[in-house]
Enzyme design. Structure first.
Site, short mmCIF file in Angstrom:
data_model
loop_
_atom_site.label_atom_id
_atom_site.label_comp_id
_atom_site.label_asym_id
_atom_site.label_seq_id
_atom_site.Cartn_x
_atom_site.Cartn_y
_atom_site.Cartn_z
N CYS A 144 -8.28 -7.21 4.47
CA CYS A 144 -8.70 -5.96 5.12
C CYS A 144 -9.23 -6.21 6.52
CB CYS A 144 -9.74 -5.20 4.33
SG CYS A 144 -9.86 -3.55 5.07
N CYS A 322 -4.72 0.78 6.20
CA CYS A 322 -6.12 0.46 6.45
C CYS A 322 -6.84 1.76 6.79
CB CYS A 322 -6.21 -0.52 7.62
SG CYS A 322 -7.89 -1.08 7.86
#
Length: 393
Positions: A144, A322
Site C-alpha cells: 500500500c 489505492c
C-alpha cells in the site's frame, strides 16, 4: 484462495499453512492510526476465516522444495502437495533502521504498518503540541504505497480540528522521486499538498531514529553519504520491506527474492504446479488488497484450466487500487493497471476528493473483505466497470 479451491477439489484436498492466531484486515489501520476506527475491529481469530472442512496446519513454512513438490515447517513436518499457492505477503524490516524497533518504546513515534505500533501513531497525534510532524517512505518496495502519505493528510486534518495546525510543521520525506506513480492522481495530490501547506522532500530515506532525543536521521539518495538530522514532535515510520526470508533463498524466487510468476496468469515461470499471489510476488504492480482481489479471480481461472491440462487464457492486467484518504471524510480513489494508466470503476472523475469513496474505504471495503473476498466470491470490480461503462455507451 482456499475457499475457491475447496469448490473445485473438495475441502478434504485443501490445506492452509498459517502460523498466526489472528487474521487482520490491515487496510483499516490507516484509520486506526488516525483515531477514526478501533484496532479491535480489524482482527478476527484465524480459525473463524479458515473455510469449513479445510485443514489448518498451524505452523510456519521454513523451506520450499518445488523440485520434490513439498514444503517443510518449523515443527519439522514435511508436507507434500500437487499444487502450491504461495501467498506469504511481504516482510516488515524495522530493524534495518538504526534505533528501531526498540525506539517504539518511546512516545511521539508510531507506525500504521504493525499491530504493535498502530495505536502509538494515534497516541503521538493526540499528544502533539508543537514542532515537526514527520512522515516517511522507505527505499524499498512497500505494501500500500499510498498509506505513508494518507496518515499525513489525516494528521493535518486532526491538527486543524484541534486548533494545533498553526503550531505544526508537516513534512513528508520520501525515498521516491514523485508523490504518486500515476500522473492523474499525482496532480490531484500536488494540489492538496500546496493548499494545505505540506512540505514534501524527495529522495530522502530514513536511516536512524534517536527516539530518546526525538531525532530522525535521513540520507540524501541523490548524494550518497550526505545525511540530515531533523527533530520531531511526531514521527510516523513506514518500515523498509522485503520478501519473507523463507523466499529469499528459495528456488521459487527471482534474483530479488520475490516469487517469480507470469504477470498475466500468476503461474510460476519454472514450476508449472506452483502459483503466486499478492505482495510476495514479482508482479510489476502496486502491492494492495485490491490487487489481490483481482489476482484471486484470475488465479482461480488459471488453476482451473491447468488442472484440465489446458492453457490459461484469462489475463491479469495489473489492476490495483489505492483509496487515497485525504481527510476524515474524503478519499481520492486511484485505480490503475500495469501501464500506470487509470482503470477506473465509476462513471465520474475519481481524482476528485469524495465522501462516497471515503465511506467505501471505511465501511464497505472491510465488509466485502470479510464476507466476500475471504470466502472466494470477490474478484475485484471488473464486472462493475463493465456494467457502468456499458450503461454509459
Amino acid at each position: 484462495m482456499a475457499a475457491r479451491m475447496k469448490r473445485k477439489v473438495g475441502a478434504e484436498n485443501v490445506a492452509i499453512v498459517e502460523p498466526s492466531e489472528r487474521h487482520f484486515y490491515q487496510p483499516i489501520w490507516t484509520l486506526v492510526g488516525a483515531g477514526a476506527k478501533q484496532l479491535s475491529s480489524s482482527g478476527r481469530p484465524t480459525a473463524s476465516v479458515i473455510p469449513s472442512g479445510v485443514e489448518w496446519i498451524k505452523a510456519r513454512v521454513t523451506e520450499l522444495n518445488p523440485d520434490k513438490n513439498c514444503i517443510h515447517t518449523d515443527d519439522d513436518e514435511k508436507i507434500s502437495y500437487r499444487y502450491l499457492i504461495i501467498a506469504l505477503g511481504i516482510q516488515l524490516d524495522y530493524e534495518k533502521i538504526k534505533g528501531l524497533p526498540e525506539g517504539f518504546a518511546h512516545p511521539k513515534i508510531g507506525s500504521n504498518y504493525s499491530v504493535k505500533t498502530v495505536e502509538k501513531t494515534w497516541k503521538a497525534l493526540q499528544d502533539f503540541k508543537e514542532g515537526n510532524a514527520i512522515f516517511t517512505f522507505p527505499n524499498t518496495p512497500v505494501k500500500c504505497a499510498g498509506a505513508p502519505q494518507k496518515i499525513m493528510y489525516l494528521s493535518e486534518a486532526y491538527f486543524r480540528k484541534t486548533g494545533k495546525r498553526s503550531k505544526a510543521n508537516i513534512i513528508f520525506n520520501t525515498s521516491l522521486g514523485a508523490i504518486f506513480g500515476v500522473k492523474k492522481y499525482a496532480d490531484a495530490l500536488q494540489e492538496i499538498i500546496q493548499e494545505r501547506n505540506l512540505t514534501v522532500n524527495y529522495k530522502k530515506n530514513l536511516t536512524e531514529v534517536r527516539a530518546d532525543k526525538q531525532e530522525a536521521v535521513f540520507e540524501n539518495l541523490d548524494k550518497p553519504g550526505e545525511t540530515q538530522v531533523i527533530s520531531y514532535e511526531m514521527l510516523h515510520v513506514t518500515p523498509p520491506m522485503s520478501p519473507p526470508d523463507v523466499l529469499k533463498t528459495s528456488p521459487v524466487a527471482d534474483a530479488a527474492g520475490w516469487v517469480d510468476v507470469d504477470k498475466e496468469t500468476l503461474q510460476h515461470r519454472r514450476y508449472p504446479n506452483v502459483f503466486g499471489i499478492g505482495d510476495c510476488t514479482n508482479l510489476p504492480t502496486s502491492k494492495t488488497a485490491a490487487a489481490v482481489a483481482a489476482q484471486s479471480g484470475i488465479l482461480d481461472r488459471t488453476i482451473s484450466v491447468i488442472m484440465k491440462n489446458q492453457t490459461p487464457t484469462k489475463k491479469y492486467d495489473g489492476y490495483t487500487s489505492c483509496p487515497l484518504v485525504t481527510g476524515y471524510n474524503r478519499v481520492i480513489l486511484a485505480e490503475f493497471d500495469y501501464k500506470a494508466e487509470p482503470l477506473e470503476t465509476f462513471p465520474f472523475d475519481q481524482s476528485k476528493e469524495r465522501l462516497s469513496m471515503y465511506l467505501m474505504k471505511a465501511d464497505l471495503m472491510p465488509f466485502l473483505y470479510w464476507n466476500m473476498m475471504l470466502r472466494g466470491y470477490w474478484g475485484g470490480p471488473a464486472f462493475l466497470r463493465k456494467l457502468f461503462h456499458l450503461g454509459m455507451s
